[in-house]
Design a protein around this motif. Structure first.
Motif, PDB file in Angstrom:
ATOM      1  N   UNK A   5      -2.189  -9.143   1.343  1.00 42.33           N
ATOM      2  CA  UNK A   5      -1.279  -9.532   0.257  1.00 42.33           C
ATOM      3  C   UNK A   5      -1.459  -8.668  -0.983  1.00 42.33           C
ATOM      4  N   UNK A   6      -1.993  -7.466  -0.782  1.00 42.67           N
ATOM      5  CA  UNK A   6      -2.166  -6.527  -1.890  1.00 42.67           C
ATOM      6  C   UNK A   6      -1.587  -5.166  -1.536  1.00 42.67           C
ATOM      7  N   UNK A   7      -1.002  -4.519  -2.546  1.00 37.31           N
ATOM      8  CA  UNK A   7      -0.498  -3.160  -2.359  1.00 37.31           C
ATOM      9  C   UNK A   7      -1.628  -2.184  -2.687  1.00 37.31           C
ATOM     10  N   UNK A   8      -2.006  -1.322  -1.744  1.00 39.14           N
ATOM     11  CA  UNK A   8      -3.144  -0.419  -1.992  1.00 39.14           C
ATOM     12  C   UNK A   8      -2.842   0.614  -3.080  1.00 39.14           C
ATOM     13  N   UNK A   9      -3.878   0.995  -3.796  1.00 40.12           N
ATOM     14  CA  UNK A   9      -3.740   2.012  -4.840  1.00 40.12           C
ATOM     15  C   UNK A   9      -3.558   3.387  -4.204  1.00 40.12           C
ATOM     16  N   UNK A  10      -2.866   4.257  -4.914  1.00 42.21           N
ATOM     17  CA  UNK A  10      -2.641   5.624  -4.435  1.00 42.21           C
ATOM     18  C   UNK A  10      -3.581   6.569  -5.174  1.00 42.21           C
ATOM     19  N   UNK A  11      -4.385   7.355  -4.452  1.00 45.41           N
ATOM     20  CA  UNK A  11      -5.248   8.329  -5.137  1.00 45.41           C
ATOM     21  C   UNK A  11      -4.400   9.319  -5.944  1.00 45.41           C
ATOM     22  N   UNK A  12      -4.731   9.510  -7.195  1.00 48.36           N
ATOM     23  CA  UNK A  12      -3.957  10.378  -8.082  1.00 48.36           C
ATOM     24  C   UNK A  12      -3.853  11.792  -7.532  1.00 48.36           C
ATOM     25  N   UNK A  13      -4.894  12.274  -6.868  1.00 49.12           N
ATOM     26  CA  UNK A  13      -4.900  13.642  -6.342  1.00 49.12           C
ATOM     27  C   UNK A  13      -3.914  13.838  -5.195  1.00 49.12           C
ATOM     28  N   UNK A  14      -3.437  12.741  -4.612  1.00 50.98           N
ATOM     29  CA  UNK A  14      -2.491  12.837  -3.500  1.00 50.98           C
ATOM     30  C   UNK A  14      -1.074  13.166  -3.968  1.00 50.98           C
ATOM     31  N   UNK A  15      -0.802  12.959  -5.243  1.00 56.60           N
ATOM     32  CA  UNK A  15       0.566  13.004  -5.722  1.00 56.60           C
ATOM     33  C   UNK A  15       0.976  14.384  -6.249  1.00 56.60           C
ATOM     34  N   UNK A  16       2.037  14.909  -5.682  1.00 62.21           N
ATOM     35  CA  UNK A  16       2.656  16.141  -6.183  1.00 62.21           C
ATOM     36  C   UNK A  16       3.598  15.761  -7.324  1.00 62.21           C
TER      37      UNK A  16
END
Length: 502
Positions: free
Chosen positions: A341-352
């Motif tokens: 029931x939680x949305x996982x965090x996205x690692x900042x380094x993954x994002x273009x």
């Protein structure tokens, strides 16, 4: 000529210069008139309040904002909406002058009154007036300086703390009050201001919308009035105001208190290639201090060049790696949410940079070739990656047409993502291309959409495509679209199936 004679003539010259200087308005600092009433007088409290407003404001949209339409009520009522408008301005942008246009509420002014003092003062400090521009405007017969009108007027003052808080670079202001609705006078004022409508300047139009109807009536009335404003046409706005008056809405005193200022601005940008976008709507009943039986309406809107929007649309694309990343992100997010029931965090380094771009998106789920869920939004209030996460969860758990997806079912589901371009208004179906464009239909509080790929699954004509959307998605009936607002958009569409071998 002896010395005493020279002194005598020198004194005459000083006297003459002193008398001539009275042709210009008396220079002074305008003190804050409504601090402690409309907003906090204490600087620390005011800063905290503004910080909170901007933290919850609507995210900035693409393109350079050339003007904003903002409310001017007490901050507890309209401050959040105002922040959403000002948040559309890049805080790092170097703005030379801010032209503040509003209507005088306490003292009637003929034509336009431009403030002739040196500065406005708020609890956050002084904001300098561009006196050079003011003096040039005062040379025009359409302008004068009515000191009494500016002294206690709140409509311009309340906008300044937002600008002081949000903009990082210094700017000067030109405060202008307008009451006339005479077409010739409106045109004269607009003509004088049009040369200043440049990339280096910002225009702020201060107005509230409906005054004192019920919450329900205000929402309907303000929606129609905002649509007229968004048309950019003064005649359409005036016609809508008249229609509002003729409907006999209970306790509706005015549809727009800053109508004169709005008419001037619309005349300035007429046929200049600008789009007026609606950002956020609320009314005073949304405040804890409000009353649903008697409200004032507030819109946040912005003005942007159509060329800027088209350039943004044309430049945005995703490469295969980014598409695959979003598809995997959507699947992993659904899987994790169904379990925790939680949305996982996205690692900042993954994002273009592309994945950080704020744009609308839809996530569609198919099982055994049949639709299993589809949810999305147009607003683009979140970075693309975060938007995909939210829409993926919503498609799996919130689509009212289907039961919630089960964890063991996920392996049989294929995911499709549609990244959307901004909405483009159209007048008729000639500008709609079946299979390329999605359609968005809006009338009052009713709206609905079909994505472009819906046409791939149906053997419909243009009219059938739009009619089905009108009836089943917007709830307007099969012919309701004919009297509704129509918008098209394009979608960058990719799915797990189409990218399985990339």
């Amino acid at each position: 000529m002896n010395k005493s004679t020279l002194i005598f003539f020198a004194m005459l010259m000083l006297l003459f210069i002193g008398c001539r200087s009275q042709d210009h308005p008396k220079q002074h600092i305008r003190q804050a008139a409504v601090a402690g009433q409309f907003y906090h007088k204490n600087p620390a409290q005011l800063k905290n309040q503004l910080k909170q407003f901007f933290s919850e404001a609507k995210t900035k949209r693409a393109g350079t904002t050339r003007a904003v339409i903002v409310p001017h009520a007490g901050y507890v009522f309209s401050g959040q909406v105002a922040a959403s408008a000002f948040n559309q301005i890049n805080p790092d942008r170097k703005i030379k002058n801010v032209f503040l246009l509003g209507s005088a509420h306490r003292v009637w002014v003929n034509k336009a009154s431009v403030f002739g003092g040196e500065a406005y003062e708020t609890p956050l400090g002084q904001v300098r007036v561009n006196t050079e521009i003011v003096h040039k405007l005062l040379e025009n017969s359409a302008f004068s300086y009515n000191e009494k009108a500016h002294k206690n007027e709140h409509s311009l003052e309340v906008e300044l703390p937002f600008l002081q808080h949000h903009l990082k670079n210094n700017f000067q202001i030109i405060p202008i009050l307008v009451n006339t609705q005479d077409q010739r006078e409106i045109q004269s004022i607009a003509k004088a201001l049009k040369p200043y409508y440049t990339q280096n300047n910002l225009f702020v139009i201060s107005t509230d919308f409906s005054h004192y109807p019920s919450d329900k009536d205000a929402c309907k009335t303000d929606s129609l009035t905002a649509e007229a404003v968004a048309s950019g046409n003064t005649e359409e706005l005036l016609m809508q105001i008249e229609k509002n008056n003729q409907k006999g809405v209970s306790n509706l005193k005015t549809s727009m208190c800053g109508l004169s200022a709005m008419l001037v601005f619309l005349d300035i940008i007429e046929d200049q290639g600008y789009t007026i976008e609606k950002i956020e709507y609320r009314n005073s009943s949304d405040s804890q201090y409000g009353n649903k039986n008697r409200v004032v309406g507030y819109w946040a809107m912005r003005v942007v060049s159509k060329k800027a929007i088209k350039a943004k649309e044309a430049s945005f694309s995703l490469n295969a790696t980014e598409k695959n990343y979003l598809l995997k992100l959507a699947r992993n997010t659904i899987d994790q949410y169904l379990k925790t029931k939680r949305i996982p965090a996205i690692p900042e380094n993954d994002l273009t940079p592309n994945l950080k771009t704020k744009t609308g998106c839809f996530v569609t789920l198919h099982k055994n070739g049949r639709l299993r869920g589809c949810i999305g939004n147009f607003s683009g209030t979140l970075p693309l990656a975060e938007g995909v996460q939210e829409m993926a969860v919503a498609a799996a758990t919130e689509d009212p047409r289907f039961n919630t997806v089960r964890s063991e079912e996920l392996k049989s589901i294929k995911i499709e993502i549609s990244v959307l371009t901004p909405l483009k208004p159209i007048d008729n179906l000639k500008d709609f291309e079946l299979g390329k464009h999605g359609i968005y239909i809006q009338k009052g509080m009713h709206s609905g959409t079909y994505l472009p790929q819906v046409a791939d699954d149906k053997n419909w004509t243009k009219e059938e495509f739009v009619s089905h959307c009108s009836k089943y998605k917007a709830g307007l009936g099969k012919d309701g679209w004919k009297k509704a607002k129509l918008y098209t958009y394009e979608a960058l569409i990719f799915s797990e199936k189409s990218h399985s071998n990339e």
